[in-house]
Design a protein around this motif. Structure first.
Motif, PDB file in Angstrom:
ATOM      1  N   TYR A  23      -7.179  45.881  95.674  1.00 51.19           N
ATOM      2  CA  TYR A  23      -7.736  47.000  95.045  1.00 51.19           C
ATOM      3  C   TYR A  23      -9.201  46.453  94.878  1.00 51.19           C
ATOM      4  O   TYR A  23      -9.671  45.501  94.934  1.00 51.19           O
ATOM      5  CB  TYR A  23      -6.997  46.990  93.544  1.00 51.19           C
ATOM      6  N   GLN A  39      -9.383  50.542  91.601  1.00 50.16           N
ATOM      7  CA  GLN A  39      -9.188  51.574  92.734  1.00 50.16           C
ATOM      8  C   GLN A  39      -8.348  51.068  93.910  1.00 50.16           C
ATOM      9  O   GLN A  39      -8.643  49.931  94.199  1.00 50.16           O
ATOM     10  CB  GLN A  39     -10.579  52.329  93.163  1.00 50.16           C
ATOM     11  N   LEU A  44      -6.868  55.935  91.206  1.00 48.14           N
ATOM     12  CA  LEU A  44      -7.946  55.348  90.297  1.00 48.14           C
ATOM     13  C   LEU A  44      -7.185  54.993  88.999  1.00 48.14           C
ATOM     14  O   LEU A  44      -6.488  55.997  88.385  1.00 48.14           O
ATOM     15  CB  LEU A  44      -9.172  56.088  90.131  1.00 48.14           C
ATOM     16  N   LEU A  65      -8.207  59.933  92.837  1.00 43.93           N
ATOM     17  CA  LEU A  65      -9.551  59.877  92.942  1.00 43.93           C
ATOM     18  C   LEU A  65      -9.830  61.294  94.172  1.00 43.93           C
ATOM     19  O   LEU A  65      -9.084  61.429  95.127  1.00 43.93           O
ATOM     20  CB  LEU A  65      -9.971  58.786  93.645  1.00 43.93           C
TER      21      LEU A  65
END
Length: 90
Positions: A23, A39, A44, A65
């Motif tokens: 991430y 993210q 997200l 996202l």
């Protein structure tokens, strides 16, 4: 992160020790010192520690996202619930 609260920075240190990988930390909320994002791919996770000092709960919203589609609506959760949500979506 220099522009974030001690609470958020402590959270990031704790999360770095969890079994979560791949991430990125994102900050789409520069002016909000109590919020940060994680993210991975097109997911997200918005994390707010706005009321953490009073409740020991974080607020999280998980969205796609790009589209803004809500994958998990806002919820207040303790640290373990936060980690579980992150692991489930990442």
């Amino acid at each position: 992160m220099i522009n974030k609260s001690l609470t958020i920075n402590d959270l990031l240190i704790q999360l770095a020790q969890e079994d979560i990988s791949g991430y990125s930390i994102v900050d789409y909320w520069d002016a909000d010192i109590m919020a940060i994002g994680m993210q991975k791919g097109n997911v997200l996770i918005y994390i707010s520690a706005f009321d953490y000092n009073n409740t020991n709960h974080y607020s999280i919203i998980i969205e796609e996202l790009g589209t803004g589609k809500i994958l998990k609506p806002e919820e207040k959760t303790l640290y373990n619930g936060l980690v579980n949500s992150i692991q489930n979506f990442f």
